[in-house]
Design a protein around this motif. Structure first.
Motif, PDB file in Angstrom:
ATOM      1  N   LEU A 212       0.815  -1.218   0.000  1.00 35.31           N
ATOM      2  CA  LEU A 212       0.000   0.000   0.000  1.00 35.31           C
ATOM      3  C   LEU A 212       0.846   1.263   0.000  1.00 35.31           C
ATOM      4  CD1 LEU A 212      -2.606  -1.090   2.706  1.00 35.31           C
ATOM      5  CD2 LEU A 212      -2.964  -1.043   0.235  1.00 35.31           C
ATOM      6  N   ILE A 213       2.130   1.149   0.313  1.00 34.54           N
ATOM      7  CA  ILE A 213       3.003   2.306   0.401  1.00 34.54           C
ATOM      8  C   ILE A 213       3.480   2.680  -1.002  1.00 34.54           C
ATOM      9  CG2 ILE A 213       5.041   3.276   1.480  1.00 34.54           C
ATOM     10  CD1 ILE A 213       2.827   2.447   3.412  1.00 34.54           C
ATOM     11  N   THR A 214       3.120   3.906  -1.428  1.00 36.62           N
ATOM     12  CA  THR A 214       3.536   4.419  -2.725  1.00 36.62           C
ATOM     13  C   THR A 214       4.166   5.799  -2.542  1.00 36.62           C
ATOM     14  OG1 THR A 214       1.439   5.528  -3.225  1.00 36.62           O
ATOM     15  CG2 THR A 214       1.604   3.185  -3.787  1.00 36.62           C
ATOM     16  N   THR A 215       4.608   6.374  -3.651  1.00 34.60           N
ATOM     17  CA  THR A 215       5.232   7.694  -3.583  1.00 34.60           C
ATOM     18  C   THR A 215       4.240   8.786  -3.197  1.00 34.60           C
ATOM     19  OG1 THR A 215       4.866   7.887  -5.978  1.00 34.60           O
ATOM     20  CG2 THR A 215       7.028   7.109  -5.240  1.00 34.60           C
ATOM     21  N   ASN A 216       2.939   8.551  -3.344  1.00 32.04           N
ATOM     22  CA  ASN A 216       1.919   9.542  -2.981  1.00 32.04           C
ATOM     23  C   ASN A 216       1.256   9.238  -1.634  1.00 32.04           C
ATOM     24  OD1 ASN A 216       2.268  11.154  -5.224  1.00 32.04           O
ATOM     25  ND2 ASN A 216       0.739  10.061  -6.441  1.00 32.04           N
ATOM     26  N   THR A 217       1.781   8.271  -0.901  1.00 32.59           N
ATOM     27  CA  THR A 217       1.226   7.953   0.410  1.00 32.59           C
ATOM     28  C   THR A 217       1.543   9.077   1.401  1.00 32.59           C
ATOM     29  OG1 THR A 217       1.421   5.581   0.021  1.00 32.59           O
ATOM     30  CG2 THR A 217       1.234   6.300   2.307  1.00 32.59           C
ATOM     31  N   ARG A 218       0.561   9.421   2.247  1.00 32.17           N
ATOM     32  CA  ARG A 218       0.742  10.442   3.269  1.00 32.17           C
ATOM     33  C   ARG A 218       0.455   9.829   4.641  1.00 32.17           C
ATOM     34  NH1 ARG A 218       2.723  12.130  -0.584  1.00 32.17           N
ATOM     35  NH2 ARG A 218       2.349  14.106  -1.694  1.00 32.17           N
ATOM     36  N   PHE A 219       1.267  10.207   5.626  1.00 30.42           N
ATOM     37  CA  PHE A 219       1.107   9.738   6.996  1.00 30.42           C
ATOM     38  C   PHE A 219       0.655  10.905   7.875  1.00 30.42           C
ATOM     39  CE2 PHE A 219       3.858   6.687   5.062  1.00 30.42           C
ATOM     40  CZ  PHE A 219       3.643   5.486   5.719  1.00 30.42           C
ATOM     41  N   TRP A 220      -0.241  10.613   8.838  1.00 34.49           N
ATOM     42  CA  TRP A 220      -0.656  11.654   9.786  1.00 34.49           C
ATOM     43  C   TRP A 220      -0.961  11.028  11.147  1.00 34.49           C
ATOM     44  CZ3 TRP A 220      -3.644  10.044   5.696  1.00 34.49           C
ATOM     45  CH2 TRP A 220      -4.882   9.481   5.990  1.00 34.49           C
ATOM     46  N   ASP A 255      -7.702  11.849  -1.226  1.00 36.40           N
ATOM     47  CA  ASP A 255      -8.668  11.811  -2.325  1.00 36.40           C
ATOM     48  C   ASP A 255      -8.232  12.735  -3.448  1.00 36.40           C
ATOM     49  OD1 ASP A 255     -10.165  10.091  -0.812  1.00 36.40           O
ATOM     50  OD2 ASP A 255     -11.464  11.662   0.006  1.00 36.40           O
ATOM     51  N   GLY A 256      -8.384  12.229  -4.668  1.00 31.83           N
ATOM     52  CA  GLY A 256      -8.042  13.031  -5.838  1.00 31.83           C
ATOM     53  C   GLY A 256      -6.619  12.874  -6.314  1.00 31.83           C
ATOM     54  N   MET A 257      -5.779  12.182  -5.561  1.00 33.11           N
ATOM     55  CA  MET A 257      -4.391  11.975  -5.970  1.00 33.11           C
ATOM     56  C   MET A 257      -4.239  10.611  -6.633  1.00 33.11           C
ATOM     57  SD  MET A 257      -2.018  13.536  -2.900  1.00 33.11           S
ATOM     58  CE  MET A 257      -0.540  13.234  -3.891  1.00 33.11           C
ATOM     59  N   PRO A 258      -3.359  10.487  -7.610  1.00 33.62           N
ATOM     60  CA  PRO A 258      -3.097   9.158  -8.207  1.00 33.62           C
ATOM     61  C   PRO A 258      -2.393   8.249  -7.210  1.00 33.62           C
ATOM     62  CG  PRO A 258      -1.574  10.798  -9.061  1.00 33.62           C
ATOM     63  CD  PRO A 258      -2.578  11.556  -8.249  1.00 33.62           C
ATOM     64  N   LEU A 259      -2.383   6.962  -7.495  1.00 31.59           N
ATOM     65  CA  LEU A 259      -1.774   5.998  -6.588  1.00 31.59           C
ATOM     66  C   LEU A 259      -0.281   6.209  -6.435  1.00 31.59           C
ATOM     67  CD1 LEU A 259      -3.630   2.690  -7.544  1.00 31.59           C
ATOM     68  CD2 LEU A 259      -4.028   4.169  -5.578  1.00 31.59           C
ATOM     69  N   GLY A 260       0.385   6.582  -7.501  1.00 26.51           N
ATOM     70  CA  GLY A 260       1.830   6.741  -7.446  1.00 26.51           C
ATOM     71  C   GLY A 260       2.555   5.421  -7.657  1.00 26.51           C
ATOM     72  N   SER A 279      -3.477  16.107   3.171  1.00 23.47           N
ATOM     73  CA  SER A 279      -4.057  16.288   1.838  1.00 23.47           C
ATOM     74  C   SER A 279      -3.602  17.595   1.206  1.00 23.47           C
ATOM     75  CB  SER A 279      -5.587  16.247   1.933  1.00 23.47           C
ATOM     76  OG  SER A 279      -6.185  16.445   0.663  1.00 23.47           O
ATOM     77  N   ASN A 280      -3.477  18.644   2.022  1.00 24.25           N
ATOM     78  CA  ASN A 280      -3.051  19.942   1.484  1.00 24.25           C
ATOM     79  C   ASN A 280      -1.596  19.939   1.039  1.00 24.25           C
ATOM     80  OD1 ASN A 280      -5.604  20.898   2.013  1.00 24.25           O
ATOM     81  ND2 ASN A 280      -5.028  21.870   3.945  1.00 24.25           N
ATOM     82  N   ALA A 281      -0.829  18.997   1.536  1.00 28.44           N
ATOM     83  CA  ALA A 281       0.597  18.961   1.191  1.00 28.44           C
ATOM     84  C   ALA A 281       0.823  18.665  -0.286  1.00 28.44           C
ATOM     85  CB  ALA A 281       1.306  17.915   2.045  1.00 28.44           C
ATOM     86  N   ARG A 282      -0.201  18.199  -0.986  1.00 29.82           N
ATOM     87  CA  ARG A 282      -0.037  17.900  -2.412  1.00 29.82           C
ATOM     88  C   ARG A 282       0.145  19.176  -3.238  1.00 29.82           C
ATOM     89  NH1 ARG A 282      -6.039  15.879  -4.001  1.00 29.82           N
ATOM     90  NH2 ARG A 282      -6.115  15.395  -1.796  1.00 29.82           N
ATOM     91  N   TYR A 283      -0.386  20.294  -2.710  1.00 32.58           N
ATOM     92  CA  TYR A 283      -0.313  21.545  -3.468  1.00 32.58           C
ATOM     93  C   TYR A 283       1.026  22.219  -3.173  1.00 32.58           C
ATOM     94  CZ  TYR A 283      -5.296  20.567  -3.606  1.00 32.58           C
ATOM     95  OH  TYR A 283      -6.507  19.962  -3.769  1.00 32.58           O
TER      96      TYR A 283
END
Length: 550
Positions: A212-220, A255-260, A279-283
């Motif tokens: 499940l860990i990809t380049t677009n994975t975010r941890f919080w 949500d809205g980000m590709p899997l990576g 989620s905001n870190a994508r911008y």
């Protein structure tokens, strides 16, 4: 003749070994074979460095792997520096493959924690040394034991990653990593970098969840139970029951980000405060503006939403910009500058410099044609505010204002401020009225009204007395007339009057008539049918029926 003859002994040299030596030789061979057998069946000797020998005893403490005895402690001694102990142990035969460079040793003792209970069998058998064989190809016979059992045994399938955070999070070894409520990994080690002032956490994600860990994975963070009161309402966050008692981290792809791309080797990830921050870190790109607020900014916080017609397009970046003129501080005319950040990626524009340029051009065009900012109340319970951008029917701006290098978006007062202003104008108009004069006139009017009411009261009392007097005279006249009628009637029936004599004659006539009717009434009393049947005929009685009568 001397018959005695002296006998001579026949001495012959013995050749070979006497049979008596066979017994010690056999015994020696057996002993040598036993020594060889013992030595050939013994395992290797190793040394293990421990901080303390608490609970261990030479000749009794066992070395185990998966609860199978693979060796025993032979001796325990202090090391040369005196800051630890050196344990010499001998393993069983065929355990050489375990003794490699990354093999781990640790003491197993009873332990109770929030994650569970372990080592209860040592309460009866005593402590023992656990060995976890490594996967290296380099042999080794001297090891340094771990302070406690490793979170993830060597060779466990999965993925090692490194998490970092400069926030006030406090994770410990063994804290869980959650995915949709499931514990899929743990924190293995904690390291604080003094130079960077950042805490790094070595973590492990078990297979198959490591996919499940990809380049677009975010941890919080999901530690404990978090209740957030913000402009969007009340938000309650938690991971699972375990993280409500301890700390924990969760992850996902916003949500809205590709899997990576999948991560197959150790990589670094940041730990954010919450999902929204992750989620905001994508911008990556944003455009900053300044809005001036003439009202109070209490309730407006950094990170508050910036919306355009209800669509989230950015956030508040700062509410504490320095004023250009410090002499204006605490003046009624001071305007508080608020810095907002608009992200082109939120409105479908490219998240790059080109997107920033397009958004800036569009915003400047809209500002000149009536785009204005205002503060809105997002939550009446908490008083949280947010910034709203909206179009108003305003005269076109001739020039764009700037502040500290930022373009300025003009503002309008919010609804509550407008209502407050209207109430203020109403109060001012009320204060301008000649209330003293009106109050004096009203007082005079009330005094005149009081006098009038007193006069009316007197008139009412006089009228009541008049009515009472008239009613009393009428009642007396009627009573007098009635008494006269009664008196006339009594005179008509008084003794010696004509009416009295007529009444006496009438009563005598009635008495005589009743006397004459007395015999008839006596007959009717004894013979009710006497008026119908003749009273002189004999009474007929029916005869009794007899046989022979026709």
């Amino acid at each position: 003749m001397n018959t005695e003859q002296q006998a001579e002994a026949n001495v012959q040299q013995v050749k070979g070994i006497s049979a008596i030596w066979i017994v010690p030789i056999v015994a020696l061979l057996i002993g040598a074979w036993m020594v060889y057998f013992h030595m050939s069946n013994q395992g290797p000797v190793i040394t293990i460095m421990f901080e303390s020998a608490e609970g261990m005893e030479a000749g009794k403490t066992k070395i185990k792997s998966r609860h199978v005895n693979v060796g025993e402690v032979e001796s325990i001694a202090l090391n040369e520096a005196g800051d630890g102990v050196t344990v010499t142990a001998r393993l069983t035969k065929d355990t050489d493959y375990m003794l490699v460079e990354d093999t781990q040793f640790w003491i197993v003792t009873p332990k109770i924690s929030l994650s569970g209970v372990s080592g209860l069998d040592t309460l009866i058998s005593g402590v023992y040394i656990e060995i976890a064989p490594g996967s290296s190809d380099e042999s080794k016979d001297s090891f340094t034991a771990l302070e406690s059992a490793p979170v993830t045994p060597v060779g466990t399938p999965g993925l090692h990653i490194t998490l970092n955070s400069n926030e006030e999070f406090a994770y410990s070894r063994g804290d869980p990593i959650i995915y949709k409520g499931l514990t899929v990994g743990q924190i293995e080690d904690v390291y604080f970098n003094l130079e960077e002032r950042v805490v790094y956490y070595n973590a492990f994600i078990k297979a198959p969840y490591h996919k499940l860990i990809t380049t677009n994975t975010r941890f919080w963070d999901v530690s404990g139970l978090s209740v957030d009161l913000n402009a969007e309402g009340i938000t309650v966050k938690t991971g699972n029951i375990e993280t409500m008692l301890t700390n924990g981290v969760t992850f996902d792809i916003p949500d809205g980000m590709p899997l990576g791309e999948p991560v197959v080797t150790r990589d670094y990830f940041d730990i954010f405060d919450d999902y929204q921050s992750a989620s905001n870190a994508r911008y990556k790109h944003s455009l900053k503006y300044v809005v001036f607020v003439s009202d109070s900014i209490r309730g407006l916080k950094v990170g508050a939403p910036v919306e355009y017609r209800g669509v989230l397009i950015g956030e508040v970046a700062s509410v504490n910009l320095a004023t250009a003129d410090p002499d204006m501080m605490y003046s009624e005319a001071i305007r508080i500058p608020v810095l907002i950040s608009l992200q082109p990626g939120r409105v479908g524009l490219p998240d790059n410099e080109r997107g920033v340029q397009l958004m800036n051009e569009q915003n400047m065009l809209w500002v000149k044609s009536g785009l204005r900012a205002s503060l809105k109340t997002g939550n009446l319970l908490t008083g949280s505010l947010f910034v709203e951008l909206q179009h108003f029917d305003m005269p076109p701006l001739e020039a764009q204002e700037t502040y500290e290098g930022y373009a300025v978006i003009p503002t309008v007062k919010d609804e509550f401020s407008q209502i407050a202003d209207k109430l203020g104008l109403f109060v001012d108009k009320v204060n301008q009225l000649p209330l003293d004069e009106i109050a004096g006139n009203a007082n005079t009017t009330l005094v005149n009204a009081s006098d009038l009411l007193k006069d009316l009261q007197k008139t009412s009392n006089s009228l009541d007395q008049l009515l009472i007097s008239a009613q009393q005279e009428q009642l007396i006249a009627e009573l007098r007339h009635t008494l006269e009628s009664v008196s006339t009637l009594t005179k008509d029936f008084s003794d010696g009057s004509e009416g009295y004599e007529e009444l006496e004659v009438t009563l005598k006539s009635i008495s005589e008539a009743m006397y004459e009717l007395k015999p008839l009434l006596e007959q009717l009393k004894h013979q009710p049918n006497g008026l119908i049947f003749d009273s002189g005929a004999p009474n007929l009685e029916p005869k009794k029926y007899q046989e022979g009568d026709q």
